[in-house]
Design a protein around this motif. Structure first.
Motif, PDB file in Angstrom:
ATOM      1  N   MET A   1       1.068  -1.163   0.048  1.00 31.72           N
ATOM      2  CA  MET A   1      -0.045  -0.048  -0.055  1.00 31.72           C
ATOM      3  C   MET A   1       0.954   1.180  -0.072  1.00 31.72           C
ATOM      4  O   MET A   1       1.705   1.394   0.877  1.00 31.72           O
ATOM      5  CB  MET A   1      -0.826  -0.036   1.391  1.00 31.72           C
ATOM      6  CG  MET A   1      -2.197   0.647   0.846  1.00 31.72           C
ATOM      7  SD  MET A   1      -3.123   1.031   2.510  1.00 31.72           S
ATOM      8  CE  MET A   1      -3.608  -0.572   2.949  1.00 31.72           C
ATOM      9  N   ARG A   5      -2.113   6.100  -0.236  1.00 32.60           N
ATOM     10  CA  ARG A   5      -3.197   5.298   0.154  1.00 32.60           C
ATOM     11  C   ARG A   5      -3.606   5.096   1.599  1.00 32.60           C
ATOM     12  O   ARG A   5      -4.548   5.062   2.252  1.00 32.60           O
ATOM     13  CB  ARG A   5      -3.421   4.277  -0.797  1.00 32.60           C
ATOM     14  CG  ARG A   5      -3.366   4.252  -2.232  1.00 32.60           C
ATOM     15  CD  ARG A   5      -3.346   2.811  -3.019  1.00 32.60           C
ATOM     16  NE  ARG A   5      -3.570   3.342  -4.172  1.00 32.60           N
ATOM     17  CZ  ARG A   5      -3.423   2.297  -5.317  1.00 32.60           C
ATOM     18  NH1 ARG A   5      -2.915   1.095  -5.008  1.00 32.60           N
ATOM     19  NH2 ARG A   5      -3.410   2.565  -6.658  1.00 32.60           N
ATOM     20  N   LYS A   8      -4.763   8.116   3.188  1.00 35.24           N
ATOM     21  CA  LYS A   8      -6.505   8.339   2.680  1.00 35.24           C
ATOM     22  C   LYS A   8      -7.323   7.294   3.542  1.00 35.24           C
ATOM     23  O   LYS A   8      -8.039   7.608   4.116  1.00 35.24           O
ATOM     24  CB  LYS A   8      -6.652   7.941   1.407  1.00 35.24           C
ATOM     25  CG  LYS A   8      -7.870   8.363   0.815  1.00 35.24           C
ATOM     26  CD  LYS A   8      -7.677   8.827  -0.826  1.00 35.24           C
ATOM     27  CE  LYS A   8      -8.694   9.698  -0.971  1.00 35.24           C
ATOM     28  NZ  LYS A   8      -8.758   9.855  -2.591  1.00 35.24           N
ATOM     29  N   LEU A   9      -6.762   5.821   3.683  1.00 35.47           N
ATOM     30  CA  LEU A   9      -7.556   4.924   4.601  1.00 35.47           C
ATOM     31  C   LEU A   9      -7.718   5.271   6.039  1.00 35.47           C
ATOM     32  O   LEU A   9      -8.569   5.339   6.487  1.00 35.47           O
ATOM     33  CB  LEU A   9      -6.697   3.529   4.490  1.00 35.47           C
ATOM     34  CG  LEU A   9      -7.287   2.379   5.198  1.00 35.47           C
ATOM     35  CD1 LEU A   9      -8.764   1.986   4.330  1.00 35.47           C
ATOM     36  CD2 LEU A   9      -6.353   1.261   5.116  1.00 35.47           C
TER      37      LEU A   9
ATOM     38  N   LEU B  79     -15.297   2.079   0.276  1.00 36.87           N
ATOM     39  CA  LEU B  79     -13.919   2.265   0.666  1.00 36.87           C
ATOM     40  C   LEU B  79     -12.754   1.839  -0.309  1.00 36.87           C
ATOM     41  O   LEU B  79     -11.988   2.622  -0.415  1.00 36.87           O
ATOM     42  CB  LEU B  79     -13.963   1.392   1.958  1.00 36.87           C
ATOM     43  CG  LEU B  79     -12.331   1.326   2.812  1.00 36.87           C
ATOM     44  CD1 LEU B  79     -12.589   2.739   3.548  1.00 36.87           C
ATOM     45  CD2 LEU B  79     -12.247   0.283   3.747  1.00 36.87           C
ATOM     46  N   MET B  82     -12.456   4.441  -2.673  1.00 41.20           N
ATOM     47  CA  MET B  82     -11.885   5.784  -2.514  1.00 41.20           C
ATOM     48  C   MET B  82     -10.309   5.590  -2.159  1.00 41.20           C
ATOM     49  O   MET B  82      -9.491   6.442  -2.294  1.00 41.20           O
ATOM     50  CB  MET B  82     -12.620   6.160  -1.043  1.00 41.20           C
ATOM     51  CG  MET B  82     -13.825   6.741  -1.123  1.00 41.20           C
ATOM     52  SD  MET B  82     -14.188   8.526  -1.974  1.00 41.20           S
ATOM     53  CE  MET B  82     -13.810   9.383  -0.738  1.00 41.20           C
ATOM     54  N   VAL B  83      -9.952   4.506  -1.472  1.00 39.64           N
ATOM     55  CA  VAL B  83      -8.576   4.347  -1.168  1.00 39.64           C
ATOM     56  C   VAL B  83      -7.636   3.708  -2.339  1.00 39.64           C
ATOM     57  O   VAL B  83      -6.480   4.231  -2.606  1.00 39.64           O
ATOM     58  CB  VAL B  83      -8.688   3.276   0.132  1.00 39.64           C
ATOM     59  CG1 VAL B  83      -7.218   2.941   0.467  1.00 39.64           C
ATOM     60  CG2 VAL B  83      -9.194   3.877   1.134  1.00 39.64           C
ATOM     61  N   TRP B  84      -8.307   2.610  -3.242  1.00 40.18           N
ATOM     62  CA  TRP B  84      -7.360   2.167  -4.019  1.00 40.18           C
ATOM     63  C   TRP B  84      -7.917   2.618  -5.596  1.00 40.18           C
ATOM     64  O   TRP B  84      -7.082   1.995  -6.582  1.00 40.18           O
ATOM     65  CB  TRP B  84      -7.432   0.397  -4.159  1.00 40.18           C
ATOM     66  CG  TRP B  84      -6.944  -0.057  -2.957  1.00 40.18           C
ATOM     67  CD1 TRP B  84      -5.648  -0.052  -2.546  1.00 40.18           C
ATOM     68  CD2 TRP B  84      -7.436  -0.424  -1.467  1.00 40.18           C
ATOM     69  NE1 TRP B  84      -5.353  -0.663  -1.626  1.00 40.18           N
ATOM     70  CE2 TRP B  84      -6.440  -0.855  -0.725  1.00 40.18           C
ATOM     71  CE3 TRP B  84      -8.413  -0.215  -0.895  1.00 40.18           C
ATOM     72  CZ2 TRP B  84      -6.235  -1.197   0.451  1.00 40.18           C
ATOM     73  CZ3 TRP B  84      -8.687  -0.686   0.360  1.00 40.18           C
ATOM     74  CH2 TRP B  84      -7.611  -0.986   1.219  1.00 40.18           C
TER      75      TRP B  84
END
Lengths: 168, 246
Positions: A1, A5, A8-9, B79, B82-84
């Motif tokens: 990751m 990202r 953001k998570l 999710l 948004m994240v990946w």
């Protein structure tokens, strides 16, 4: 990751948990208003307003249902196995209404402690069973609703809470 | 496993893999729902208190399960998007929302129909019923928000955020009957505990629940496939497909 990202998570998870905390605190603050009904023990402790529309809930006490033969008037006692509440009602009762059944009663609490009901709703528990099974249970000496034990437990817990609160 | 998930993230691979999976889910859904509804409506015993109106459970409970699961699915897809930045996840989320809203409506409606003979009222502002109504409004909000932006990407992001925040409502629905006094009875069916009814009553219910889940997966795959074709219509592989006439 990638770090971006990951960031953001974490931002999303942080936002969701903040929102969850906000909702949780709101529900906690409103907890008494979200309860659909007052339990007889709460009414006995004076938590319910008098002569305003309230809902009271509990089990119909065995052997207390008295019907007037000339009208639709009926009187019965609602209990949580700690305290009792007398209810008087005039009208048609739901099909599931019977002694030992859970009910929610809508009406006004009178100054001398009984409840004048406008509406009687039946509750039922999640224990579904075929009629033969219910009959067999009854013949073996069990009550079909082991809900009663649970209601008694809840009643006792509330009783303890009410005592604790009046102690403060 | 991971490479499979990575492949699913590519619209082209998703389109190919879903083509193979989809028929199985359609067949399973048709079989399970047919068996479950005939068994539940005709052969399962009536309840000792409620008689035949108890049979509404065979529609009410699967619809309510699905209403909540679809929302969780939508939030997870949001999710992932948004994240990946996986577009297929967003397409799937967009396609799930109307089905979830429909299931919520079915659960509310069948509950109201069931409430009249058993409780004596079709609606009561108790915690379970109200939180379920909020779920319906959340679904409608997600659908409306997605369409409210000029650019599709902004709409997708707004809808994802609302779905992720709205998922807080799901545990509230689930535990409302334990946390507060409600008119609604506690859960009769859950993964963690024994069913509160005999086998001949819960077996058709389990079959119906599984059938509804298969139906949901099949519908979502089918709708996501057509959404992929719509959004990727200028891609080479989609044009090739069109030329081949498949």
């Amino acid at each position: 990751m990638t770090p971006k990202r990951k960031q953001k998570l974490f931002v999303i998870l942080g936002l969701v948990s903040l929102a969850a905390i906000a909702v949780g605190l709101t529900l906690y603050a409103l907890r008494s208003n979200i309860n659909l009904f007052f339990s007889p023990v709460q009414i006995a402790a004076g938590e319910a307003p008098i002569e305003r529309q309230i809902r009271a809930g509990g089990m119909v006490k065995e052997g207390t249902v008295a019907r007037d033969p000339d009208s639709l008037d009926v009187a019965f006692t609602v209990t949580d196995y700690v305290d009792d509440l007398e209810v008087r009602y005039s009208g048609i009762l739901p099909d599931l209404f019977r002694e030992g059944q859970g009910v929610v009663v809508v009406g006004q609490l009178q100054p001398d402690g009984w409840l004048k009901a406008d509406q009687v709703l039946a509750r039922h528990d999640e224990n579904y069973m075929p009629p033969e099974v219910a009959q067999a249970l009854e013949e073996a000496g069990y009550s079909p609703a082991d809900y009663q034990a649970k209601a008694a437990e809840v009643g006792e817990r509330l009783g303890a809470e009410a005592v604790g609160e009046s102690g403060n | 496993m991971w490479s499979f998930i990575h492949k699913l993230g590519s619209p082209r691979w998703f389109y190919a893999i879903s083509a193979r999976l989809m028929p199985w889910f359609w067949v399973a859904a048709a079989l399970l729902i047919a068996v479950g509804s005939v068994w539940g409506l005709a052969f399962a015993p009536a309840d000792y208190q409620q008689g035949n109106s108890f049979r509404i459970i065979y529609v009410h409970v699967p619809a309510a399960f699905l209403a909540q699961s679809v929302f969780v699915g939508m939030a997870v897809a949001g999710l992932v998007f948004m994240v990946w930045k996986i577009k297929v996840a967003d397409m799937a989320a967009a396609m799930m929302a109307p089905l979830g809203a429909a299931m919520t409506f079915i659960a509310l409606f069948s509950g109201a129909v069931w409430g009249v003979p058993t409780w004596g009222t079709w609606w009561m502002w108790d915690a379970r019923l109200t939180s379920m109504l909020i779920l319906l409004f959340l679904y409608l909000g997600v659908i409306a928000l997605r369409g409210a932006f000029a650019s599709r990407d902004s709409g997708s992001r707004a809808a994802s955020v609302l779905a992720m925040v709205g998922v807080i409502n799901i545990p509230i629905i689930k535990y409302s009957v334990d946390w507060w006094y409600t008119l609604h009875q506690p859960a009769s069916f859950s993964v963690t505990s024994r069913p509160t009814m005999p086998l001949e009553m819960w077996a058709p219910l389990l079959i119906m629940v599984l059938g509804f889940y298969c139906f949901f997966i099949a519908v979502t795959l089918m709708r996501t496939r057509s959404e992929i074709l719509r959004r990727e219509s200028n891609k080479r592989w989609v044009r090739d497909l069109a030329v081949e006439g498949r």
